[in-house]
Motif scaffolding. Sequence first.
Motif, PDB file in Angstrom:
ATOM      1  N   GLU A  26      -3.638  62.737  21.193  1.00 25.58           N
ATOM      2  CA  GLU A  26      -2.188  62.896  21.144  1.00 25.58           C
ATOM      3  C   GLU A  26      -1.451  62.247  22.308  1.00 25.58           C
ATOM      4  O   GLU A  26      -0.233  62.339  22.385  1.00 25.58           O
ATOM      5  CB  GLU A  26      -1.814  64.380  21.048  1.00 25.58           C
ATOM      6  N   CYS A  27      -2.176  61.586  23.192  1.00 30.18           N
ATOM      7  CA  CYS A  27      -1.508  60.963  24.334  1.00 30.18           C
ATOM      8  C   CYS A  27      -1.742  59.458  24.331  1.00 30.18           C
ATOM      9  O   CYS A  27      -2.822  58.989  24.674  1.00 30.18           O
ATOM     10  CB  CYS A  27      -1.994  61.577  25.637  1.00 30.18           C
ATOM     11  N   LEU A  28      -0.709  58.734  23.966  1.00 27.62           N
ATOM     12  CA  LEU A  28      -0.805  57.281  23.868  1.00 27.62           C
ATOM     13  C   LEU A  28      -1.044  56.656  25.238  1.00 27.62           C
ATOM     14  O   LEU A  28      -1.792  55.696  25.384  1.00 27.62           O
ATOM     15  CB  LEU A  28       0.484  56.740  23.254  1.00 27.62           C
ATOM     16  N   ALA A  29      -0.392  57.208  26.255  1.00 32.31           N
ATOM     17  CA  ALA A  29      -0.525  56.649  27.603  1.00 32.31           C
ATOM     18  C   ALA A  29      -1.980  56.673  28.061  1.00 32.31           C
ATOM     19  O   ALA A  29      -2.478  55.698  28.622  1.00 32.31           O
ATOM     20  CB  ALA A  29       0.347  57.426  28.578  1.00 32.31           C
ATOM     21  N   CYS A  30      -2.649  57.783  27.816  1.00 35.69           N
ATOM     22  CA  CYS A  30      -4.035  57.897  28.255  1.00 35.69           C
ATOM     23  C   CYS A  30      -4.951  57.040  27.375  1.00 35.69           C
ATOM     24  O   CYS A  30      -5.955  56.521  27.844  1.00 35.69           O
ATOM     25  CB  CYS A  30      -4.499  59.357  28.244  1.00 35.69           C
ATOM     26  N   CYS A  31      -4.598  56.877  26.109  1.00 34.39           N
ATOM     27  CA  CYS A  31      -5.349  55.977  25.241  1.00 34.39           C
ATOM     28  C   CYS A  31      -5.315  54.564  25.804  1.00 34.39           C
ATOM     29  O   CYS A  31      -6.327  53.873  25.844  1.00 34.39           O
ATOM     30  CB  CYS A  31      -4.772  55.973  23.828  1.00 34.39           C
ATOM     31  N   ASP A  32      -4.130  54.148  26.242  1.00 31.64           N
ATOM     32  CA  ASP A  32      -3.986  52.825  26.849  1.00 31.64           C
ATOM     33  C   ASP A  32      -4.828  52.696  28.106  1.00 31.64           C
ATOM     34  O   ASP A  32      -5.491  51.699  28.331  1.00 31.64           O
ATOM     35  CB  ASP A  32      -2.514  52.551  27.196  1.00 31.64           C
ATOM     36  N   LYS A  33      -4.775  53.748  28.918  1.00 33.77           N
ATOM     37  CA  LYS A  33      -5.543  53.719  30.161  1.00 33.77           C
ATOM     38  C   LYS A  33      -7.037  53.658  29.867  1.00 33.77           C
ATOM     39  O   LYS A  33      -7.786  52.961  30.551  1.00 33.77           O
ATOM     40  CB  LYS A  33      -5.250  54.964  30.999  1.00 33.77           C
ATOM     41  N   LEU A  34      -7.455  54.396  28.868  1.00 33.44           N
ATOM     42  CA  LEU A  34      -8.871  54.397  28.521  1.00 33.44           C
ATOM     43  C   LEU A  34      -9.289  53.018  28.022  1.00 33.44           C
ATOM     44  O   LEU A  34     -10.355  52.521  28.378  1.00 33.44           O
ATOM     45  CB  LEU A  34      -9.166  55.453  27.454  1.00 33.44           C
ATOM     46  N   ALA A  35      -8.441  52.400  27.203  1.00 30.91           N
ATOM     47  CA  ALA A  35      -8.748  51.059  26.702  1.00 30.91           C
ATOM     48  C   ALA A  35      -8.868  50.086  27.864  1.00 30.91           C
ATOM     49  O   ALA A  35      -9.776  49.247  27.899  1.00 30.91           O
ATOM     50  CB  ALA A  35      -7.662  50.599  25.730  1.00 30.91           C
ATOM     51  N   PHE A  36      -7.978  50.226  28.837  1.00 26.36           N
ATOM     52  CA  PHE A  36      -8.027  49.353  30.009  1.00 26.36           C
ATOM     53  C   PHE A  36      -9.297  49.609  30.822  1.00 26.36           C
ATOM     54  O   PHE A  36      -9.984  48.672  31.240  1.00 26.36           O
ATOM     55  CB  PHE A  36      -6.776  49.586  30.868  1.00 26.36           C
ATOM     56  N   ALA A  37      -9.606  50.867  31.027  1.00 27.58           N
ATOM     57  CA  ALA A  37     -10.799  51.216  31.784  1.00 27.58           C
ATOM     58  C   ALA A  37     -12.051  50.699  31.085  1.00 27.58           C
ATOM     59  O   ALA A  37     -12.981  50.214  31.726  1.00 27.58           O
ATOM     60  CB  ALA A  37     -10.894  52.733  31.960  1.00 27.58           C
ATOM     61  N   ARG A  38     -12.041  50.760  29.764  1.00 26.91           N
ATOM     62  CA  ARG A  38     -13.198  50.306  28.996  1.00 26.91           C
ATOM     63  C   ARG A  38     -13.368  48.788  29.136  1.00 26.91           C
ATOM     64  O   ARG A  38     -14.482  48.304  29.301  1.00 26.91           O
ATOM     65  CB  ARG A  38     -13.014  50.700  27.523  1.00 26.91           C
ATOM     66  N   GLN A  39     -12.256  48.075  29.078  1.00 28.83           N
ATOM     67  CA  GLN A  39     -12.314  46.624  29.238  1.00 28.83           C
ATOM     68  C   GLN A  39     -12.807  46.246  30.623  1.00 28.83           C
ATOM     69  O   GLN A  39     -13.637  45.351  30.783  1.00 28.83           O
ATOM     70  CB  GLN A  39     -10.928  46.008  29.028  1.00 28.83           C
TER      71      GLN A  39
END
Length: 68
Positions: A26-39
């Motif tokens: 439910e948190c788009l901001a953290c989804c973005d951060k996770l995607a960045f961290a994964r990359q």
Amino acid sequence: MREFFAYLDRALSGESLEALEVHLEECLACCDKLAFARQLDAFIKARLGEAPLPPRLEERIRQALDHA
Ligand SMILES: [Zn+2]
């Protein structure tokens, strides 16, 4: 941010893992951060293979991300 790396390293378990996954849904901001961290994680691992990062470099990257 720290918990994203723990998540990527599969170092989270039980309640903290569950809580993070629920939150990510439910948190788009953290989804973005996770995607960045994964990359970033994939990039670092591709560059350095399985060798661990020099401790200071890893710490500096994580600090930079914490302040992002
Ligand atoms: Zn969030």
